[in-house]
Scaffold this active site. Structure first.
Site, PDB file in Angstrom:
ATOM      1  N   LYS A   1       0.604  -1.421   0.206  1.00 25.65           N
ATOM      2  CA  LYS A   1       0.008  -0.061   0.558  1.00 25.65           C
ATOM      3  C   LYS A   1       0.924   0.977   0.100  1.00 25.65           C
ATOM      4  CE  LYS A   1      -1.781   2.917   2.407  1.00 25.65           C
ATOM      5  NZ  LYS A   1      -1.533   4.400   1.932  1.00 25.65           N
TER       6      LYS A   1
ATOM      7  N   GLU B   1       9.338   0.769  10.951  1.00 24.68           N
ATOM      8  CA  GLU B   1      10.553   1.827  10.244  1.00 24.68           C
ATOM      9  C   GLU B   1      10.019   3.478  10.570  1.00 24.68           C
ATOM     10  OE1 GLU B   1      13.530   0.994   8.681  1.00 24.68           O
ATOM     11  OE2 GLU B   1      13.678  -0.536   9.355  1.00 24.68           O
TER      12      GLU B   1
ATOM     13  N   CYS C   1      13.367  10.451   7.126  1.00 24.25           N
ATOM     14  CA  CYS C   1      13.770  10.211   8.620  1.00 24.25           C
ATOM     15  C   CYS C   1      14.602  10.499   9.741  1.00 24.25           C
ATOM     16  CB  CYS C   1      13.210   8.505   8.446  1.00 24.25           C
ATOM     17  SG  CYS C   1      13.766   8.215   7.463  1.00 24.25           S
TER      18      CYS C   1
ATOM     19  N   GLU D   1       8.555  15.425  15.575  1.00 21.25           N
ATOM     20  CA  GLU D   1       9.510  15.934  14.528  1.00 21.25           C
ATOM     21  C   GLU D   1       9.305  16.017  13.477  1.00 21.25           C
ATOM     22  OE1 GLU D   1       8.128  12.135  11.804  1.00 21.25           O
ATOM     23  OE2 GLU D   1      10.913  11.499  11.342  1.00 21.25           O
TER      24      GLU D   1
HETATM   25  P1  NAD Z   1       2.268   8.351   8.065  1.00 21.95           P
HETATM   26  O1  NAD Z   1       2.293   8.080   8.757  1.00 21.95           O
HETATM   27  O2  NAD Z   1       1.388   9.466   7.809  1.00 21.95           O
HETATM   28  O3  NAD Z   1       2.121   7.252   6.188  1.00 21.95           O
HETATM   29  C1  NAD Z   1       2.567   6.499   5.931  1.00 21.95           C
HETATM   30  C2  NAD Z   1       1.780   5.791   5.351  1.00 21.95           C
HETATM   31  O4  NAD Z   1       0.986   4.856   6.123  1.00 21.95           O
HETATM   32  C3  NAD Z   1       1.021   5.480   3.706  1.00 21.95           C
HETATM   33  O5  NAD Z   1       0.975   5.238   3.549  1.00 21.95           O
HETATM   34  C4  NAD Z   1       0.139   6.173   4.826  1.00 21.95           C
HETATM   35  O6  NAD Z   1      -1.401   6.042   3.785  1.00 21.95           O
HETATM   36  C5  NAD Z   1      -0.383   4.707   5.654  1.00 21.95           C
HETATM   37  N1  NAD Z   1      -1.309   5.346   7.028  1.00 21.95           N
HETATM   38  C6  NAD Z   1      -2.091   5.851   7.614  1.00 21.95           C
HETATM   39  N2  NAD Z   1      -2.721   6.128   8.412  1.00 21.95           N
HETATM   40  C7  NAD Z   1      -2.837   5.107   8.533  1.00 21.95           C
HETATM   41  C8  NAD Z   1      -4.036   3.733   9.370  1.00 21.95           C
HETATM   42  N3  NAD Z   1      -4.404   4.375  10.447  1.00 21.95           N
HETATM   43  N4  NAD Z   1      -3.535   2.295   9.080  1.00 21.95           N
HETATM   44  C9  NAD Z   1      -2.857   2.026   8.411  1.00 21.95           C
HETATM   45  N5  NAD Z   1      -1.859   2.735   6.625  1.00 21.95           N
HETATM   46  C10 NAD Z   1      -2.383   3.702   7.018  1.00 21.95           C
HETATM   47  O7  NAD Z   1       3.778   8.685   6.862  1.00 21.95           O
HETATM   48  P2  NAD Z   1       4.106   9.922   5.941  1.00 21.95           P
HETATM   49  O8  NAD Z   1       4.059  11.345   6.086  1.00 21.95           O
HETATM   50  O9  NAD Z   1       3.932   8.982   4.343  1.00 21.95           O
HETATM   51  O10 NAD Z   1       5.569   9.698   6.075  1.00 21.95           O
HETATM   52  C11 NAD Z   1       6.702  10.498   6.512  1.00 21.95           C
HETATM   53  C12 NAD Z   1       6.623   9.847   7.410  1.00 21.95           C
HETATM   54  O11 NAD Z   1       7.680   8.354   7.520  1.00 21.95           O
HETATM   55  C13 NAD Z   1       7.952  10.601   8.850  1.00 21.95           C
HETATM   56  O12 NAD Z   1       7.592  10.318  10.265  1.00 21.95           O
HETATM   57  C14 NAD Z   1       9.197   9.960   8.374  1.00 21.95           C
HETATM   58  O13 NAD Z   1      10.671  10.108  10.074  1.00 21.95           O
HETATM   59  C15 NAD Z   1       8.941   8.249   8.321  1.00 21.95           C
HETATM   60  N6  NAD Z   1       9.395   7.697   7.825  1.00 21.95           N
HETATM   61  C16 NAD Z   1      10.755   6.877   8.268  1.00 21.95           C
HETATM   62  C17 NAD Z   1      11.680   6.103   7.521  1.00 21.95           C
HETATM   63  C18 NAD Z   1      12.591   5.045   8.620  1.00 21.95           C
HETATM   64  O14 NAD Z   1      12.775   3.727   7.471  1.00 21.95           O
HETATM   65  N7  NAD Z   1      12.073   4.866   9.746  1.00 21.95           N
HETATM   66  C19 NAD Z   1      11.204   6.140   6.369  1.00 21.95           C
HETATM   67  C20 NAD Z   1      10.727   7.672   5.789  1.00 21.95           C
HETATM   68  C21 NAD Z   1      10.361   8.273   6.446  1.00 21.95           C
END
Ligand code: NAD
Length: 503
Positions: A184, A259, A293, A394
């Protein structure tokens, strides 16, 4: 691969289930926006629970199909390699698609598109090297061994900041092991994952082995994380969403790899070459407009050089060029979403209100050519401290808070005073000091005299609220396989079960 930026423009993109592009059962679609203009540029399907169920069932069926289950590991490795070769062949189209979808710089995407195909080759080579082990048990004529096997259907939920890169790190090893996958992608950047699905068909990956369900978190993500047919979740995204997903997965007793976010400390000691350290700090926070991240968003500078360092940092930051992601001379493109821009503006405002000094940036660029996009200037806030909200949360944007420290002990206390534990960096010529820092810092990655230097050959992951599980390196092959213990008695006789033998 038919998908290109030109073909995506104004198009309607379907789900990818069981080797085919199919319309969502409820017929709902939502727009994806271009961050440089704020305008919609294509529509993608909103997968409902019925579509998610179809994707998981297709992945379950593929797992049992002879086409996948009876394939040798060597053959599987060749398929993963073929997929990597196709990604390389289409690297430029994939790079352009992702730039248009999330505003990443084309030059950064081109660099990623050199590493991504190599990463497929790396994991393809591991397909037939995942071995079990033999256990020397305290019994004669017994063979006791552990064998490794696929876990089952792995669901991958990925963010918008580097979709192809994030996906490759788990998709390639998962396929190499023999799992099947439902991805997804983020509702803010789905196009490159859908383009990859086309390449999966071309590579000869059997139907159902790789599925893509597009949609938002509340509908599609929730349906996927509640589905009882999934054997493991890989989630890359924010800590708040991670909590919800882990809680859903727990209802089905399904393990997760998490992650999550970060608030990484980036430390500068006074024995360094200031220009080099400034470049390190600038690239650590402003690369990808801070939407990484591992962004080094809290900068700690040793007191004797604090003023000089801040001056050099501000001067360098003012030279960072904000511009269109496709332009060669751009250093920072737009933020990927309007909500992200609003969040960055909010945190800069709150930092100033709480007493930080705005030393550079802090506003949208004045250039009228950038007015419609979600651009924000690289921002330096000095006189920061750990009580300020922008130093705790963050932000995921181009904002760094700078503060002085005097002793190593104080530094470690300040640097570890965060809920996160993803990455960290230190600039010093003193190797003993660097090693003490590496020992004491609570972070999954420590960079010494460098920052954001990542390699798919090494395994990384977070501590504390930055997550758990490892990505990259051989470790990931263990994460996505499971052990089965097999015991064979070759004595030829079934012993009297009620006689206890000591050997
Ligand atoms: P997000 O948590 O808003 O969304 C990530 C994914 O989760 C999307 O596909 C979203 O549709 C899905 N999602 C959202 N709510 C959900 C739910 N209730 N149930 C299931 N899926 C759901 O994050 P974002 O804004 O897309 O990305 C930024 C974040 O990602 C930052 O916090 C960043 O640090 C983190 N990130 C971490 C890493 C790592 O390797 N640690 C790498 C890249 C990004």
């Amino acid at each position: 691969m038919k998908t290109t930026v030109e073909r995506l423009q104004g198009s309607r993109q379907e789900l990818f289930i069981d080797g085919q592009f199919v319309a969502p059962k409820r017929g709902e679609y939502v727009p994806s926006y271009d961050p440089t203009t704020g305008a919609p540029w294509y529509e993608f399907a909103l997968a409902g629970a019925e579509d998610v169920d179809a994707a998981v069932r297709s992945a379950q069926a593929a797992l049992k199909s002879n086409a996948w289950r009876r394939m040798t590991q060597t053959e599987r490795g060749k398929l993963v390699r073929r997929l990597g070769e196709l990604v390389l062949e289409h690297a430029d189209e994939l790079a352009q698609i992702e730039c248009r979808d999330n505003g990443k710089l084309l030059k950064e995407m081109r660099a990623q598109m050199r590493a991504i195909p190599d990463s497929y080759l790396y994991f393809a080579g591991m397909a037939d090297k995942l071995q079990g082990d033999t256990i020397p048990v305290n019994k004669l004529d017994m063979l006791n061994f552990n064998q490794r096997e696929p876990i089952g259907v792995v669901a991958m939920i990925i963010p918008w900041n580097s979709p192809l890169m994030m996906l490759t790190g788990t998709l390639a090893p998962c396929l190499a092991i023999g799992n099947t996958v439902v991805v997804k992608p983020s509702e803010h950047a789905s196009a490159s994952t859908l383009a990859l699905a086309e390449l999966a068909i071309e590579a000869g990956i059997p139907p159902g082995v790789f599925n893509v369900v597009t949609g938002d978190g509340a509908v599609t993500g929730d349906a996927l994380t509640c589905h009882p047919g999934v054997a493991k979740y890989v989630f890359t995204g924010s800590t708040g969403t991670g909590r919800k997903i882990a809680s859903n997965a727990a209802q089905n007793l399904v393990p997760c790899q998490m992650e999550l976010g970060g608030k990484s400390p980036h430390v500068v000691f006074s024995d360094v070459d200031i220009e080099r350290a400034v470049n390190g700090v600038v690239s650590g926070i402003f690369a990808a407009a801070g939407q990484t991240c591992v962004a080094g968003s809290r900068c700690f500078v040793e007191a004797p050089i604090y003023e000089r360092f801040v001056e050099a940092l501000v001067e360098r930051t003012r030279r960072v060029k904000v511009g269109h992601p496709m332009a060669d001379d751009t250093d920072i493109g737009p933020l990927a979403l309007a909500a992200q821009l609003a969040k960055v503006q909010h945190y800069v405002g709150s930092g100033v209100e709480q007493g930080a000094r705005l030393a550079a940036g802090g506003r949208r660029p004045a250039d009228p050519a950038l007015a419609a996009g979600w651009y924000f200037e690289p921002t330096v806030l000095t006189q920061a401290n750990n009580d300020m909200q922008f130093m705790r949360d963050e932000i995921f944007g181009p904002v760094v808070g700078v503060m002085p420290f005097t002793t190593e002990e104080e530094l470690i206390t300040l640097a570890n005073d965060t809920e996160y534990g993803l990455a960290s960096g230190i600039w010093t010529r003193d190797i003993d000091r660097a090693m003490r820092f590496a020992r004491d810092i609570e972070a999954g990655t420590v960079w010494i005299n460098t920052y954001r230097s990542a390699a798919y050959m090494s395994s990384n992951g977070g501590m504390k609220h930055s997550g758990y599980g490892r990505r990259g390196g051989f470790e990931v092959m263990r994460e996505f396989s499971r052990l089965k213990n097999v015991v064979l008695d070759y004595s030829g006789a079934m012993q009297d079960p009620f006689v206890i033998r000591l050997r």
